[in-house]
Scaffold this active site. Structure first.
Site, PDB file in Angstrom:
ATOM      1  N   CYS A  12       0.864  -1.177   0.000  1.00  0.00           N
ATOM      2  CA  CYS A  12       0.000   0.000   0.000  1.00  0.00           C
ATOM      3  C   CYS A  12       0.904   1.232   0.000  1.00  0.00           C
ATOM      4  CB  CYS A  12      -0.870   0.001   1.242  1.00  0.00           C
ATOM      5  SG  CYS A  12       0.137   0.090   2.716  1.00  0.00           S
ATOM      6  N   HIS A 121      -1.590  -4.999  18.284  1.00  0.00           N
ATOM      7  CA  HIS A 121      -0.998  -4.510  17.034  1.00  0.00           C
ATOM      8  C   HIS A 121      -0.234  -3.217  17.319  1.00  0.00           C
ATOM      9  CE1 HIS A 121      -0.550  -3.023  12.953  1.00  0.00           C
ATOM     10  NE2 HIS A 121      -0.824  -4.260  12.542  1.00  0.00           N
ATOM     11  N   GLU A 123       0.341  -0.624  15.636  1.00  0.00           N
ATOM     12  CA  GLU A 123      -0.336   0.620  15.250  1.00  0.00           C
ATOM     13  C   GLU A 123      -1.365   1.002  16.319  1.00  0.00           C
ATOM     14  OE1 GLU A 123      -2.511   0.636  11.428  1.00  0.00           O
ATOM     15  OE2 GLU A 123      -3.919   1.939  12.474  1.00  0.00           O
ATOM     16  N   THR A 159      -6.277   1.365  11.238  1.00  0.00           N
ATOM     17  CA  THR A 159      -6.442   1.659   9.803  1.00  0.00           C
ATOM     18  C   THR A 159      -6.739   0.417   8.981  1.00  0.00           C
ATOM     19  OG1 THR A 159      -4.069   1.486   9.505  1.00  0.00           O
ATOM     20  CG2 THR A 159      -4.958   3.697   9.796  1.00  0.00           C
ATOM     21  N   CYS A 187      -8.268   2.875   6.457  1.00  0.00           N
ATOM     22  CA  CYS A 187      -7.621   3.366   5.239  1.00  0.00           C
ATOM     23  C   CYS A 187      -8.210   2.666   4.021  1.00  0.00           C
ATOM     24  CB  CYS A 187      -6.128   3.124   5.398  1.00  0.00           C
ATOM     25  SG  CYS A 187      -5.328   2.459   4.027  1.00  0.00           S
ATOM     26  N   ASN A 217      -2.945  -7.526   8.426  1.00  0.00           N
ATOM     27  CA  ASN A 217      -3.844  -7.305   7.293  1.00  0.00           C
ATOM     28  C   ASN A 217      -3.833  -8.487   6.333  1.00  0.00           C
ATOM     29  OD1 ASN A 217      -2.330  -6.496   4.645  1.00  0.00           O
ATOM     30  ND2 ASN A 217      -1.166  -5.566   6.294  1.00  0.00           N
ATOM     31  N   SER A 259       1.830  -5.514   3.099  1.00  0.00           N
ATOM     32  CA  SER A 259       3.271  -5.517   3.372  1.00  0.00           C
ATOM     33  C   SER A 259       3.994  -6.568   2.531  1.00  0.00           C
ATOM     34  CB  SER A 259       3.495  -5.779   4.860  1.00  0.00           C
ATOM     35  OG  SER A 259       2.727  -6.891   5.265  1.00  0.00           O
TER      36      SER A 259
HETATM   37  S1  SF4 Z   1      -2.766   2.993   6.810  1.00  0.00           S
HETATM   38 FE1  SF4 Z   1      -1.716   1.111   6.736  1.00  0.00          FE
HETATM   39  S2  SF4 Z   1      -2.659   0.061   5.045  1.00  0.00           S
HETATM   40 FE2  SF4 Z   1      -3.236   2.164   4.850  1.00  0.00          FE
HETATM   41  S3  SF4 Z   1      -1.708   3.071   3.506  1.00  0.00           S
HETATM   42 FE3  SF4 Z   1      -1.030   3.383   5.581  1.00  0.00          FE
HETATM   43  S4  SF4 Z   1       0.266   1.689   6.005  1.00  0.00           S
HETATM   44 FE4  SF4 Z   1      -0.934   1.131   4.250  1.00  0.00          FE
END
Ligand code: SF4
Length: 655
Positions: A12, A121, A123, A159, A187, A217, A259
């Site tokens: 991504c 996670h 994030e 996200t 996202c 993901n 990824s």
């Molecule tokens: S939020 Fe995560 S999935 Fe979306 S573009 Fe950013 S890194 Fe990629």
């Protein structure tokens, strides 16, 4: 088998950006990532091989730069990095940054923050850290149900969270507060990949999801595909694929997590194409005359069993294994060898598939030779014997011929030493009908020479000092091999001394350092000098000479404009006509002759041009002045001459 790639798959925007950031840091001092840059072990390994090392904590980083990966980190990590004087390279994905800021703003406005996502996670951890004290993570509808009542509830999403699940959770959370503010920070990249995977899973027989097993993901993509009732395999690399998964399968879908690098997806795709061919082969009935690739699975004395990817194994009788027929099959192949086989007869009542390696080798050999001849490419052959007019060689199991004139660039009187050697050869005549293969090694050597010459001429420049080997000696000079191309040292450039025969200075095979005087790529000429890499003895000799000094020398040559006088061995100076005598002189012969010893005064030494100017006249005047000084110190009146009579001429000229 039809293989379909999901419309949205792989890297991504945020991951791509983080990886580009990491690559940009390579070679700029120590650089670390805080945690794996992405959840893909293969790429993390590649980066670490190039110096981007993964650290689990800031404490593990002694100094240098730290890359914050796309998942982001809490504010305390920036503070700690600053305190440790580390340079922060922030590759936090802008979407994640948005979620972090949403969490912070909701908290600042007094909302209790619910982060919808997986609690472990990285994030999610980073978003939680930005929300401060009043925050919780909600992963499932059950978690939402169990959440205590809050007056104001702010909701932020991981996200990569599934949007359906997020909606369900938000609906429940609405019942757990008086006021709710939802920041839908999912996202689109994640959504796009998930929707594309679902769509594909619904129409194919099998799904392959590619990506790290620790990538949330990617795992989620696999889960969604399974939820569509599609058999789904989650693999990290192509090596994990198994052919059995695709037996009888008509369509396969491939998707990949955010990824997953493209090269891994491509490897998976190619491997599945290979499987497709093998499965196809397995399905088709074997035809005599077909050539297949097989793997040796059993070797007996007089037969070999080969797995040809078909039901049952094929067998090669000893007579079809090699030419000449070996005594024992194990002399030719071993278990596990990959070989080409020719189908002599398909399996039938009289036994399994009959195969021939000899025929396959012959056909493959001719194909390879034809292809090499067409592409003007070389092949490798082993010299088996000296035959009339040249050498017999074996190439891919067939026999070829190298005429004596094509063995080397120069004529070779005795070809025997070539027997047993493996040579690189260029096919010059191929005629399968006549079973004729004529090859040249000479052309290969000439091409190589030309290539080396071009390469040498492209890098050689006048003024360079290079190393070479004396390859040939002639009366007029010496040839030096500079790596496939010879340069010439003219005899006059061999030494600062006079050289009668080049062998006085060098011998064939000597390694020498030479000065490149001239390069002419058009004429393919290189002029070299050996003497210019040595110190010019002229400078050593003139070391003891000074301007104004008077020295004795020998006249070596007379010229129109004066006379040359050798003042030291090998060092000559010029006495100009005007400096030959204290009178007007029309030619040097009037004053001096070759071989005569004269006293000269050094008027000047021009080291740059290696010139010395001399004067006989001034040397004489100096001598006379010295006489005069002596005379003054004696009683002049006893000489019977006046000073004017003896030295008057000295006052008419400045010394
Ligand atoms: S939020 Fe995560 S999935 Fe979306 S573009 Fe950013 S890194 Fe990629």
């Amino acid at each position: 088998m039809k293989i379909i790639l999901a419309e949205y798959r792989g890297f991504c925007y945020g991951v791509k950006r983080a990886i580009e950031t990491a690559y940009a840091c390579i070679g700029q001092g120590p650089v670390y990532t805080l945690g794996p840059i992405i959840h893909n072990p293969q790429l993390v390994q590649r980066l670490s091989e190039q110096g981007v090392v993964m650290a689990n904590t800031l404490e593990q980083i002694p100094a240098g730069r730290v890359i914050i990966r796309s998942h982001g980190v809490g504010p305390e990590v920036y503070d700690q990095a600053r305190a440790r004087s580390l340079e922060v390279v922030d590759a936090t994905c802008p979407h994640v940054r948005k979620a972090q800021q949403a969490a912070r703003q909701l908290a600042e406005k007094g909302y209790y923050v619910a982060v919808v996502g997986e609690p472990n996670h990285p994030e999610v951890k980073s978003i939680v850290a930005w929300a401060g004290e009043r925050v919780t993570v909600v992963e499932t509808p059950a978690d939402a149900q169990n959440l205590p009542y809050h007056e104001q509830l702010g909701v932020v999403a991981q996200t990569t969270f599934a949007s359906d699940q997020f909606n369900t959770i938000v609906d429940i959370l609405k019942t757990k507060c008086r006021e709710i503010e939802v920041s839908r920070t999912i996202c689109t990249a994640t959504d796009q990949r998930q929707q594309a995977a679902i769509k594909l899973a619904r129409k194919v027989d099998v799904m392959v999801v590619v990506g790290g097993k620790n990538s949330a993901n990617t795992s989620r993509l696999a889960e969604l595909c399974r939820l569509q009732g599609c058999p789904t395999y989650h693999v990290e690399t192509a090596q994990e694929l198994k052919i059995d998964w695709f037996t009888g399968v008509q369509t396969v879908g491939i998707t990949a997590g955010a990824s997953t690098p493209d090269w891994i997806i491509e490897e998976v795709y190619s491997k599945m194409q290979e499987f497709d061919q093998l499965l196809d082969q397995d399905m088709k009935p074997l035809e005599p005359g077909v050539i297949l690739k097989g793997r040796v699975v059993g070797v007996r004395k007089d037969e070999v069993f080969v797995d040809i990817g078909h039901k049952g194994e094929g067998v090669i009788p000893l007579t079809e294994l090699a030419y000449p027929v070996p005594e024992n099959a194990s002399d030719v192949v071993s278990e596990g060898d990959e070989i080409d086989v020719y189908v002599l007869a398909p399996e039938g009542d009289d036994g399994p598939v009959k195969l021939s390696k000899v025929k396959a080798d012959n056909i493959v050999a001719w194909e390879k030779l034809q292809a090499a001849a067409q592409a003007n490419e070389t092949v490798t052959g082993k010299v088996t014997a000296v035959v009339k007019g040249g050498l017999a060689v074996s190439l891919y199991g067939v026999r070829g011929f190298v005429p004596a004139s094509q063995v080397a660039v120069q004529h070779v009187a005795d070809l025997t030493p070539y027997v047993g050697q493996t040579l690189e050869l260029l096919p010059i005549e191929i005629d399968q009908a006549k079973q004729k293969i004529v090859l040249s090694r000479r052309k290969v050597l000439e091409q190589e020479q030309q290539r080396r010459a071009e390469e040498l001429f492209s890098r050689l420049a006048e003024g360079q000092i290079v190393t070479g080997t004396v390859s040939r000696i002639a009366d007029f000079g010496v040839f030096v091999d500079l790596g496939g191309v010879d340069g010439l040292i003219h005899i006059s450039d061999l030494s600062w001394h006079r050289v009668k025969n080049p062998t006085e200075v060098v011998n064939i095979g000597d390694e020498v350092q030479v000065f490149v005087q001239k390069v002419d790529p058009k004429a393919k000429r290189i002029s070299l000098s050996l003497k210019r890499v040595q110190r010019d003895p002229w400078y050593d000799v003139v070391e003891g000479l000074r301007e104004g000094m008077t020295v004795a020398g020998k006249v070596t040559k007379l010229a129109k404009f004066g006379a040359f006088v050798e003042v030291k061995p090998g060092v000559e100076g010029l006495v100009h006509l005007s400096e030959l005598a204290d009178r007007r002189v029309a030619s040097a012969q009037e004053v001096v002759e070759v071989g005569q010893t004269v006293t000269v005064k050094i008027l000047g030494i021009d080291k740059e041009n290696k010139r010395i100017s001399l004067s006989i006249a001034q040397a004489q005047q100096d001598a006379e002045r010295a006489d005069y000084q002596r005379f003054l110190s004696q009683e002049s009146n006893t000489l019977g001459v006046t000073i004017g009579e003896k030295f008057g001429h000295l006052f008419g000229r400045k010394g």
